[in-house]
Design an enzyme around this catalytic site. Structure first.
Site, short mmCIF file in Angstrom:
data_model
loop_
_atom_site.label_atom_id
_atom_site.label_comp_id
_atom_site.label_asym_id
_atom_site.label_seq_id
_atom_site.Cartn_x
_atom_site.Cartn_y
_atom_site.Cartn_z
N ASP B 11 0.86 -1.18 0.00
CA ASP B 11 0.00 0.00 0.00
C ASP B 11 0.89 1.23 0.00
OD1 ASP B 11 -2.04 -1.77 0.18
OD2 ASP B 11 -2.66 -1.26 2.22
N ASP B 130 -13.89 -5.66 -3.42
CA ASP B 130 -13.89 -5.75 -1.95
C ASP B 130 -15.26 -6.27 -1.54
OD1 ASP B 130 -11.34 -4.71 -1.87
OD2 ASP B 130 -12.00 -2.65 -1.57
#
Lengths: 219, 269
Positions: B11, B130
């Protein structure tokens, strides 16, 4: 080898820059070009490609490059074609309408659906990931740029179409994905890989290093 | 034969690698190019960079990150986060990414998948989903005006897991594949950060319905979890982030364990 001129033919495909970076890290100084003159004048050339057949062929046709590339291939100078760059060497592709360069006999067809892998589950399309590459051992197909690669070394593949090669002698290596997928072709000075050497770590960089070394040795 | 892939996810916030647990609680953990080289040497089969930079004017930073990493590391690189258009995708591909993942923008405008696949090829387009298990089936109004409980077992969330959508994750996966996505990256929001294992029910339900490769994400805690994602979940690739970043597990030991369990793996040592 100050005068050594290496052209990367800009097919408009997205992996051009990765190919250029790979060639640079192994010591090459390539020119990325769409100029017919620059290509015609080069000692060696790389034809990269990803994406769709028609997008790349249209780009080449618009710039009137197919003849330049065919002449280059016929001239005996080293030509390395990667992924879609290898596929467009053939006569036609199921993936599109526009004919290929026709440098090699055969056609490009979709990978067969519904073939089961060893796990019993259907194999996925695209054929995506690291697969073993099995070279035929006849010396004629072991082009110098593949010479030092151990049998069944892993290379990175990502494609949904594969080459059905007319002349079996043009096939230098295969990879198993339900069927024996044509992983590399060799005919004289013309070399193609279905896999991406620029995304295959050290093994892949080795191919660019060898291509550079071999091309310079001929200059 | 084709091997199963192990993929560390990095990330990135304003050019630096960070990691959140369950999408919050972020902690700085290093330089992208250095980490990428480290993971390459460890045997990572691909890398995923997820741009979590909030402000859109800092987006150029990510292009620099991709430029820098791809000049040093020669394994496939997937970039996601904040990709809204074909132009966004083109910039990442030209910077050296092999694949680009789309998430929120594809939910808002599914034709984005189709457009990108046509222009760059399906193999460049990763649909990131997601998904969160539906605890209590939602009451939905049908087109004829009657009410019924929604069938969805997993619901799609966007915007880094902050926004719920009415989309059924399984249907969305199927639609994405039909529109031309070349791969799915499925994160279980329930399992993410818990280290209790991937959501193999979610994965196997999706892998039974699509024929494109599937990357499992969210929940890895032990080497066996990676094995199960493949054997029980039908995943082709397994992704983890903090587990690798904090050195709880090494990529090499995960791959060794997967190979010992009989899975085809690319072993580099």
């Amino acid at each position: 080898m100050k005068d050594f001129r290496l052209a990367i033919i800009n097919t408009g495909a997205a992996n051009i820059h990765s190919v250029e970076k790979a060639v640079r890290i192994v010591g090459g100084d390539p020119v990325v070009t769409t100029s017919a003159d620059v290509i015609a004048d080069a000692h060696a050339a790389i034809l990269p490609g990803v994406g769709a057949n028609d997008a790349v062929m249209k780009q080449l046709n618009d710039r009137e490059l197919p003849d330049t590339i065919r002449e280059f291939a016929a001239s005996g100078r080293p030509l390395l074609c990667v992924c879609l760059g290898m596929q467009i060497l053939f006569e036609r592709s199921e993936e599109g309408e526009l004919p290929g360069l026709g440098v090699l006999g055969g056609e490009v067809v979709r990978l067969p659906n519904g073939i089961s892998g060893s796990s019993g589950l259907p194999l996925k399309i695209p054929h995506m990931g690291w697969n073993t590459v099995h070279f035929k051992d006849q010396s004629v197909q072991r082009h110098p740029i593949f010479a030092d690669i151990p049998q069944d070394t892993y290379f990175y593949f990502v494609h949904s179409y594969h080459c059905e090669v007319e002349n079996a002698r043009d096939v230098a290596a295969t990879s198993p994905h339900g069927i024996d997928v044509c992983a590399a072709v060799v005919r004289g000075n013309i070399v193609g890989t279905q896999f991406h050497p620029e995304k295959s770590g050290r093994s892949g960089l080795g191919i660019y290093a060898k291509f550079l070394e071999y091309s310079q040795s001929l200059t | 034969m084709l091997t199963n892939r192990v993929i560390p996810c990095l990330d990135v916030d304003q050019g630096r690698v960070v990691k959140g647990v369950s999408f919050v609680d972020i902690k700085d953990a290093g330089d992208p190019a250095e980490l990428a080289s480290f993971y390459d040497a460890e045997g990572a089969d691909e890398l995923v960079f997820l741009d979590i930079t909030a402000s859109s004017d800092a987006r150029d930073t990510m292009v620099d990150v991709v430029e820098r990493v791809s000049a040093e590391v020669f394994i496939p690189l997937t970039v996601g986060g904040g990709i809204r258009s074909r132009d966004d995708m083109r910039r990442m591909l030209e910077a050296g990414a092999e694949k680009v993942s789309v998430n929120s923008a594809a939910v808002a405008n599914p034709t984005l998948i189709e457009e990108c696949a046509q222009e760059f090829g399906s193999q460049c387009v990763v649909l990131a989903i997601d998904a969160k298990r539906v605890e209590e089936p939602a009451l939905m109004q049908r087109s004829d005006g009657s009410y019924d409980y929604a069938e969805a077992l997993w619901q799609v969330y966007t915007h880094g897991g902050r926004r719920a959508t009415p989309l059924d994750a399984i249907k969305w996966a199927r639609i994405g594949a039909e529109l031309g996505a070349g791969e799915l990256l499925v994160t279980s929001m329930d399992a993410d950060g818990q280290q209790t294992g991937y959501d193999c029910d979610l994965l196997s339900t999706i892998s039974a319905q699509v024929s494109i490769p599937l990357i499992a994400s969210g929940g890895a805690g032990t080497p066996d979890h990676f094995v199960k994602a493949v054997t029980d979940g039908g995943a082709d690739a397994v992704l983890a982030a903090s587990l690798f970043h904090y050195g709880d597990l090494r990529i090499s030991e995960v791959k060794s364990h997967m190979a010992e369990s009989g899975l085809p793996m690319r072993m580099i040592h």
